[in-house]
Design a protein around this motif. Sequence first.
Motif, PDB file in Angstrom:
ATOM      1  N   ASP A  54      -0.164  -0.877  -7.030  1.00 40.63           N
ATOM      2  CA  ASP A  54      -0.636  -1.572  -5.843  1.00 40.63           C
ATOM      3  C   ASP A  54      -0.693  -0.696  -4.592  1.00 40.63           C
ATOM      4  O   ASP A  54      -1.913  -0.698  -4.031  1.00 40.63           O
ATOM      5  N   ALA A  55       0.254   0.195  -4.262  1.00 41.43           N
ATOM      6  CA  ALA A  55      -0.056   1.061  -3.357  1.00 41.43           C
ATOM      7  C   ALA A  55      -1.042   2.074  -3.607  1.00 41.43           C
ATOM      8  O   ALA A  55      -1.833   2.298  -2.671  1.00 41.43           O
ATOM      9  N   ALA A  56      -1.250   2.632  -4.768  1.00 41.22           N
ATOM     10  CA  ALA A  56      -2.448   3.283  -5.143  1.00 41.22           C
ATOM     11  C   ALA A  56      -3.836   2.782  -4.832  1.00 41.22           C
ATOM     12  O   ALA A  56      -4.734   3.273  -4.101  1.00 41.22           O
ATOM     13  N   ARG A  57      -3.809   1.500  -5.241  1.00 36.75           N
ATOM     14  CA  ARG A  57      -4.945   0.735  -5.125  1.00 36.75           C
ATOM     15  C   ARG A  57      -5.328   0.549  -3.767  1.00 36.75           C
ATOM     16  O   ARG A  57      -6.627   0.418  -3.138  1.00 36.75           O
ATOM     17  N   ILE A  58      -4.356   0.112  -2.938  1.00 40.34           N
ATOM     18  CA  ILE A  58      -4.566  -0.060  -1.349  1.00 40.34           C
ATOM     19  C   ILE A  58      -5.059   1.058  -0.681  1.00 40.34           C
ATOM     20  O   ILE A  58      -6.064   0.989   0.003  1.00 40.34           O
TER      21      ILE A  58
END
Lengths: 126, 535
Positions: B23-27
């Motif tokens: 999720d962090a990477a996508r954000i």
Amino acid sequence: MTRALRIAVADDEPVVREYFRKILPVLGHEVVAVAADGQELVDRCREENPDLIIADVRMPAMDGDQAICHICRDRPTPFILVSAYSKPATIPDGFGSIRWVYLSKPVKRIDLAMAIKQVCGRNGDG
Amino acid sequence: MDERDLFERYQDLQAYVDWTSDDAARIQRARRLIQPRIHLLVDDFYEEIEKHPAAARVITGGAAQVERLKASLSAWLSESLEGRSDADYVARRWRIGRKHAEIGLNSAYVSAAMSRLRNGLLDILADAQLARPNARQSQPRTLSGQFCASVKSINKLLALELAVIQDAYEAEHLKRERLAEQERSEVKFRRLIEAAACMVVILRPDHSIAYFSPYSEALTGYAAAAVTGQDFVMLFIPESTRATIMMHLEATLTGRPTKAYEMPILRRDGTQRWLVWNTQRLEDLDGGAAVLAVGQDVTERRDAQERLLRSERLAGIGQMITGLAHESRNALQRIQACGEMLELEVEGNEEAMRFVRRSQEAQDHLRRLFDEVRGYAAPIQLEHTLCRLDAVWREAWNLLEANRQGRSASLVESTDGADLTVSGDRFRFVQLFRNLFENSLAACTDPAIIQICSRNVQFQQQDALEIRFQDNGPGLSPEARQYVFEPFFTTKMKGTGLGMAIARRIVEAHGGEIAVGDVREAGAEFVVTLPRTIR
């Protein structure tokens, strides 16, 4: 100055009886009867018919005020009641028209003189 | 909650929404798309607020404030898109949340605004998605999967942010409510204290005063500001009772309250008041225990009780004396009779007559003593007439002519034209003045001077006459000052010690007051206050 009165006295104390006997003549009066209790007072007054009665309230056989009631029923007589109380506990009935006075002990000569004058007055009515 | 608790909770929430490093990477990837368009989101955000008065009312600083707020929102958005989530980050987000409560923004609008941001963010992602060149048409599922995953990540992120904001909001809100409630409670407390007609003090364990109620100020004559912080025991407790009081305070601090304890306290003017006290322990005053003490003034009740006791004692004495006097009369009559007969016997004997007369004087004295004592104990019945007091005291002075034989004594009147008419029992007034004169004559050495002054005063809301008697004698000792009106108190060898007590009875029967005057360099002073008419 009151005229010479014929006085009957009553007290259960001998010294006081002697006192009355001695003092009243000095005041100009005659002691005609001396009683030691109420009954004796009644008897002696019937005999002597005094002008004035001086009596202690508390006495054996009969109290002074009671004795005087009896006496005055027959013959109204002015009187002086002497008592250790400061004022009359009860005023005997039926004494309305008679002159009388109440003295508190200790009674002095001057008290007697004034009381006699008050009760028997200048004109000596009794 | 401290920062570590906040961070732990945040991590728990992350687990709850299933936040992962993916999720962090996508954000972070989405950030590249969103960053250039943040200003649009921010403008839209504040445009919307202005349409809703309930939300807009918290912005009081006009356009300048809106600009500042926009900058803040912009920074907030940028930061959230960094995908960080360390403890420091969480703490900062929490503080932002608290700010919303501080400015009084309704949390429903926070949720609604957050939803609007969410829509904006998703629109940006969707636009980017639609704008992508249709290069690999053979792989539409993957792109769609990627887009959905990004949307989910954005949702998770905003959910977490909202949770933090609302959590902070709630904490701040609760804190404010508690404070407001505490303040309301304190206001009630103070109103209660101020309405209560009793002393309320709060003492620290070292006996210093932490609170001193308005009634306490009025009763003691000290201002609260002056006594706060001072030692209550040293200031208000008479020395003789200090040790006992300190014991009671210690007991109270250990949880044993005191009930209905009567104790005097000193006023500023040196006089005492009697109060009945209840104390109890207070749990928390500035973090420590304290004593709450509430005291009711019972001085008047005690005085009334004393007066009642006194009159009962009098009644007892009166009965005894009356009995004694009565019994004595017959003996006195015998003495009188013998004395008078003796007088007759010793007439002419000067020496003997002298003895008899002295004996008679002694008897008269004894009789007067009995009368005096009986008169003191008996109830006073008054006959009211209008009396000119100067005529009355002159009569009393004349009655004492015998006492004044062979002495140099004078009465000085300075009445300054005051109206000396008073309604009362003339006989008793003569007695009153006679007793006062006798008292002074006995105390003074020649030449004795007794001075009378009078003036109009108000006494218990009535017109009254104040008469001051001053003599040039030795004055009153402290003991005499306290006991001079007590029956059987006398500094003389002769007398019953009833003269001044009778004087007080007469004055009080007329509704007045008699007191020792102020201490003077020479002589004693008595002050008699008589209401002009008796109620």
